[in-house]
Design a protein around this motif. Structure first.
Motif, PDB file in Angstrom:
ATOM      1  N   GLN A 156       0.386   8.276  10.163  1.00  0.00           N
ATOM      2  CA  GLN A 156       1.003   7.981   8.877  1.00  0.00           C
ATOM      3  C   GLN A 156       0.669   9.117   7.910  1.00  0.00           C
ATOM      4  O   GLN A 156      -0.255   9.903   8.152  1.00  0.00           O
ATOM      5  CB  GLN A 156       0.383   6.687   8.351  1.00  0.00           C
ATOM      6  N   THR A 157       1.399   9.221   6.805  1.00  0.00           N
ATOM      7  CA  THR A 157       1.141  10.295   5.861  1.00  0.00           C
ATOM      8  C   THR A 157      -0.242  10.158   5.224  1.00  0.00           C
ATOM      9  O   THR A 157      -1.009  11.114   5.150  1.00  0.00           O
ATOM     10  CB  THR A 157       2.210  10.300   4.767  1.00  0.00           C
ATOM     11  N   TYR A 158      -0.567   8.987   4.747  1.00  0.00           N
ATOM     12  CA  TYR A 158      -1.907   8.755   4.220  1.00  0.00           C
ATOM     13  C   TYR A 158      -2.475   7.551   4.936  1.00  0.00           C
ATOM     14  O   TYR A 158      -1.895   6.466   4.884  1.00  0.00           O
ATOM     15  CB  TYR A 158      -1.873   8.426   2.724  1.00  0.00           C
ATOM     16  N   VAL A 159      -3.578   7.718   5.598  1.00  0.00           N
ATOM     17  CA  VAL A 159      -4.189   6.597   6.302  1.00  0.00           C
ATOM     18  C   VAL A 159      -5.401   6.164   5.495  1.00  0.00           C
ATOM     19  O   VAL A 159      -6.390   6.886   5.407  1.00  0.00           O
ATOM     20  CB  VAL A 159      -4.614   7.016   7.725  1.00  0.00           C
ATOM     21  N   LEU A 160      -5.312   4.998   4.883  1.00  0.00           N
ATOM     22  CA  LEU A 160      -6.453   4.511   4.103  1.00  0.00           C
ATOM     23  C   LEU A 160      -7.337   3.651   5.006  1.00  0.00           C
ATOM     24  O   LEU A 160      -6.951   3.273   6.111  1.00  0.00           O
ATOM     25  CB  LEU A 160      -5.977   3.677   2.919  1.00  0.00           C
ATOM     26  N   LYS A 161      -8.502   3.325   4.527  1.00  0.00           N
ATOM     27  CA  LYS A 161      -9.423   2.524   5.337  1.00  0.00           C
ATOM     28  C   LYS A 161      -8.826   1.147   5.607  1.00  0.00           C
ATOM     29  O   LYS A 161      -9.001   0.590   6.699  1.00  0.00           O
ATOM     30  CB  LYS A 161     -10.759   2.373   4.600  1.00  0.00           C
ATOM     31  N   ALA A 162      -8.108   0.597   4.655  1.00  0.00           N
ATOM     32  CA  ALA A 162      -7.472  -0.707   4.846  1.00  0.00           C
ATOM     33  C   ALA A 162      -6.450  -0.634   5.970  1.00  0.00           C
ATOM     34  O   ALA A 162      -6.338  -1.557   6.781  1.00  0.00           O
ATOM     35  CB  ALA A 162      -6.808  -1.149   3.549  1.00  0.00           C
ATOM     36  N   VAL A 186      -6.573   1.309   8.526  1.00  0.00           N
ATOM     37  CA  VAL A 186      -7.314   1.379   9.789  1.00  0.00           C
ATOM     38  C   VAL A 186      -7.708  -0.036  10.226  1.00  0.00           C
ATOM     39  O   VAL A 186      -7.537  -0.419  11.386  1.00  0.00           O
ATOM     40  CB  VAL A 186      -8.556   2.282   9.614  1.00  0.00           C
ATOM     41  N   ILE A 187      -8.203  -0.831   9.269  1.00  0.00           N
ATOM     42  CA  ILE A 187      -8.670  -2.186   9.604  1.00  0.00           C
ATOM     43  C   ILE A 187      -7.506  -3.045  10.089  1.00  0.00           C
ATOM     44  O   ILE A 187      -7.569  -3.676  11.152  1.00  0.00           O
ATOM     45  CB  ILE A 187      -9.345  -2.827   8.379  1.00  0.00           C
ATOM     46  N   MET A 191       0.823  -1.213   0.000  1.00  0.00           N
ATOM     47  CA  MET A 191       0.000   0.000   0.000  1.00  0.00           C
ATOM     48  C   MET A 191       0.850   1.254   0.000  1.00  0.00           C
ATOM     49  O   MET A 191       0.454   2.259  -0.595  1.00  0.00           O
ATOM     50  CB  MET A 191      -0.944  -0.017   1.207  1.00  0.00           C
ATOM     51  N   VAL A 219      -2.683   6.313  12.955  1.00  0.00           N
ATOM     52  CA  VAL A 219      -3.102   7.705  13.112  1.00  0.00           C
ATOM     53  C   VAL A 219      -2.145   8.700  12.464  1.00  0.00           C
ATOM     54  O   VAL A 219      -2.586   9.655  11.839  1.00  0.00           O
ATOM     55  CB  VAL A 219      -3.230   8.043  14.610  1.00  0.00           C
TER      56      VAL A 219
END
Lengths: 555, 135
Positions: B101-107, B109-110, B32, B99
């Motif tokens: 990271q530069t880009y936090v994607l929904k994946a 988070v899971i 990712m 929390v």
């Protein structure tokens, strides 16, 4: 003063802050203070306008669609309702993908960064960074706090800039102009620092004298201009500078008391005091503020048979504390612009230009170098005062016919002809560049006067002692100019101006006879620039020498 | 027979599952980050920071699981305690990827929430095992 101006510009400025609220963003709202067609998000549209739309050109405004959840503004037309109305909804849009952006910790992730505006301070730095053919896409300054670049000085966004429509208390300053056909449309805004002149036709009749708004002085003076953009605190009223009344046969007279507002009234089957022309003069400061607005009117009258009138409008801008001297080029003369000329006043070693007094009707061009203008009535003595300015690059010739009777005396006739050829204020110096300042003595070229006589040699031999009357009959102005400066962008520079007056002998006429002689004046522009000489670099020489001991064993 | 065996079976199962899950987590997070760097604008220093922390987390995780497993099987509290201490570091890194990271994607988070739940459960079982070994 230039110091404060430089200090004002030294503050770092950036572009306007990006609008991020979807409810306020409207990309189809292009016209100022007017409803755009099929633009549902335009705040200038009323319910009546919405009923005429067919569809919404912008149905949804969202942010970046890759975000997991975001606000979206939807616009739609409800055609079932009577009348059709516009529905605006603010909804939450959810991106179902598992790779949607939940959060970012990087500020510039989802929008373009406002670029830094070049000022005199950071210009060198910016040139070093971005001046080459390629530059790194991610310089170290990306980690800097981007708040520094946001426009922190609120006053910056409220200054007028070139082309911005001038705002008034209700909408904007209008300059009626013809759209498509020649009929006047009142929706043309005047742009700041954009000098415009328009002419259009308006339909009026004597019966509707008091009803049509746009022919009354009140229509053009009742709005007050905002001194700064979007700020309603300071407003500038439009004052009436002068009123000129034009009679039915076209004669214009300047009125003395121009404070009174004259409204259209019906008088003796005529409608008088209708506006035929408005000339706005806006004074501004270098901070982009408008401090004064004046309007000069031309009022006229129409008869019962008239169905339409032609109105002319123009607007001009003057910076405060400067004299409105138009340049004819910067620095070289531009073809078609008038030659700048001036006098040397007594006692002063340098020439000074004539200031332009009445900005009302006299165009500035008439104070410059002018020649006689041919009129349809070719009689020289009848066409007093019609002159045309000398425009750079345009060779002109004009003339008239002079009828000489026996009763005319030599000396007054000579004087009259000289006045006719040269005009009232024939200047002494001509500016060599289009933007020459009056203080720079060396930038002005003196006009050389020559006199030639048309008398042939035979006549001179036969009548050596008879003092013949020499009358001037032609004036030829020869302007020699050269190309100055770089080869790719040559500037026109006037080098020499010669005014040659040719005279001829006036033979005494028998009483009762009359003679017609043509009087001519011309302007010729001659290009005396020497052709550019290309320079070639010297061919590289091949310096080849064999080493000293190349043929060792044998030499 | 529980009288003689103090090693915790649930803890060992959890270590095994955690190891497999972490390999999956590491590969997916790395993929990712590569995807983010291509699709979004990802400056080099942010990218370097995120990748470095991911590799540190991998090393920390391997060490942590090895020590924990060894401590559990040999019924010694020292390696298990050290593993517990390393779990704190792993939790911090997992929170970073959740929390900060530069880009936090929904994946992201899971994945990270599942990992944090596993850490939490492991910590509880480790404390119980240490208590059992000490007494």
């Amino acid at each position: 003063p230039p110091e404060t101006r430089a200090a004002a510009w030294a503050r770092p400025r950036s572009g306007p802050a990006p609008v991020t609220d979807v409810a306020e963003l409207c990309v189809c709202d292009l016209l100022v203070a007017q409803c755009d067609v099929n633009c549902c998000c335009d705040p200038d549209c009323s319910a009546a306008d919405f009923s005429l739309f067919t569809t919404c050109s912008v149905p949804i405004v969202t942010g970046d669609s890759r975000l997991c959840s975001q606000k979206a503004a939807t616009y739609s037309l409800d055609v079932e309702a009577n009348p059709p109305e516009m529905i605006f909804k603010l909804i939450d849009q959810v991106n179902p993908s598992v790779f949607c952006i939940h959060a970012t910790n990087y500020k510039e992730a989802l929008s373009f960064r406002s670029p830094e505006m070049p000022t005199s301070e950071n210009f060198d730095l910016l040139l070093k960074r971005f001046g080459s053919t390629a530059f790194s896409a991610e310089p170290d300054s990306w980690n800097m706090n981007t708040d520094v670049q946001n426009p922190s000085d609120a006053n910056e966004t409220y200054r007028y800039e070139y082309g911005v429509p001038i705002q008034t208390a209700d909408a904007f300053l209008r300059l009626p102009s013809p759209v498509v056909s020649s009929w006047c449309s009142d929706a043309n805004p005047a742009g700041f620092l954009v000098n415009q002149a328009t002419k259009c036709t308006r339909s009026v009749s004597v019966e509707e004298c008091g009803n049509v708004q746009a022919i009354s002085m009140l229509f053009y003076t009742n709005s007050s201009i905002l001194a700064k953009l979007h700020e309603f605190v300071f407003q500038v009223n439009i004052t009436v500078q002068s009123i000129v009344v034009q009679s039915l046969n076209g004669m214009r007279t300047l009125l003395n008391g121009s404070d009174v507002l004259r409204l259209p009234v019906i008088l003796d089957e005529l409608c008088i005091n209708i506006v035929l022309g408005v000339s706005y003069h806006i004074t501004y400061t270098d901070a982009g503020e408008i401090i004064e607005a004046a309007a000069s009117f031309v009022l006229g009258a129409i008869t019962k048979e008239a169905l339409s009138i032609q109105q002319s409008f123009d607007i001009s801008f003057t910076q405060v504390n400067t004299k409105p001297v138009p340049l004819s080029g910067n620095p070289g003369y531009v073809v078609g612009l008038p030659l700048r000329a001036g006098f040397q006043p007594q006692g002063y070693p340098f020439p000074s230009e004539i200031l332009f007094a009445a900005l009302v009707l006299n165009s500035n061009k008439y104070s410059q170098l002018t020649i006689l203008q041919s009129t349809s009535n070719q009689d020289c003595l009848a066409a007093q005062g019609a002159r045309t300015p000398v425009l750079f690059g345009y060779n002109m010739i004009s003339g008239c016919q002079l009828r000489i009777t026996a009763a005319m005396k030599c000396q007054p006739l000579t004087q009259t002809l000289l006045d006719l050829l040269k005009g009232q204020n024939f200047p002494e110096y001509v500016a060599s560049f289009g933007n020459s300042q009056a203080q720079d003595v060396l930038d002005w070229v003196p006009i050389i006067h020559l006199r030639t006589s048309e008398q042939s040699d035979n006549e001179r031999i036969y009548n050596p002692f008879q003092s013949a009357c020499q009358i001037p009959i032609s004036l030829e102005i020869e302007v020699k100019w050269t190309k100055y400066g770089s080869l790719v962008n040559p500037q026109a520079r006037i080098v020499n101006v010669t005014a040659t007056i040719s005279t001829t002998t006036l033979k005494q006429l028998p009483p009762g006879r009359e003679r017609t002689i043509p009087v001519m004046s011309s302007v010729v522009f001659t290009d005396i620039s020497s052709p550019a000489e290309p320079g070639y670099k010297a061919w590289p020489t091949i310096n080849v020498k064999l080493p000293f001991d190349f043929f060792f064993p044998f030499v | 027979n529980n009288k003689y065996q103090l090693s915790s079976l649930p803890l060992q199962i959890l270590f095994y599952v955690n190891g497999i899950y972490y390999i999956f987590y590491f590969l997916v997070t790395l993929a990712m980050i590569v995807y983010k760097s291509q699709v979004f604008s990802y400056p080099d220093d942010f990218l370097a920071r995120d990748l470095a922390l991911l590799f540190i987390m991998a090393i920390l995780e391997a060490l942590r699981l090895y020590l924990g497993s060894k401590g559990n099987l040999t019924e010694e509290e020292a390696p298990l305690g050290l593993s517990l201490a390393l779990t704190v570091g792993s939790v911090v890194l997992s929170v970073y990827f959740l929390v900060w990271q530069t880009y936090v994607l929904k994946a992201d988070v899971i994945l990270n929430s599942v990992l944090l739940c596993a850490y939490g459960l492991e910590s509880v079982l480790k404390v119980m095992a240490i208590a059992a070994f000490v007494s």
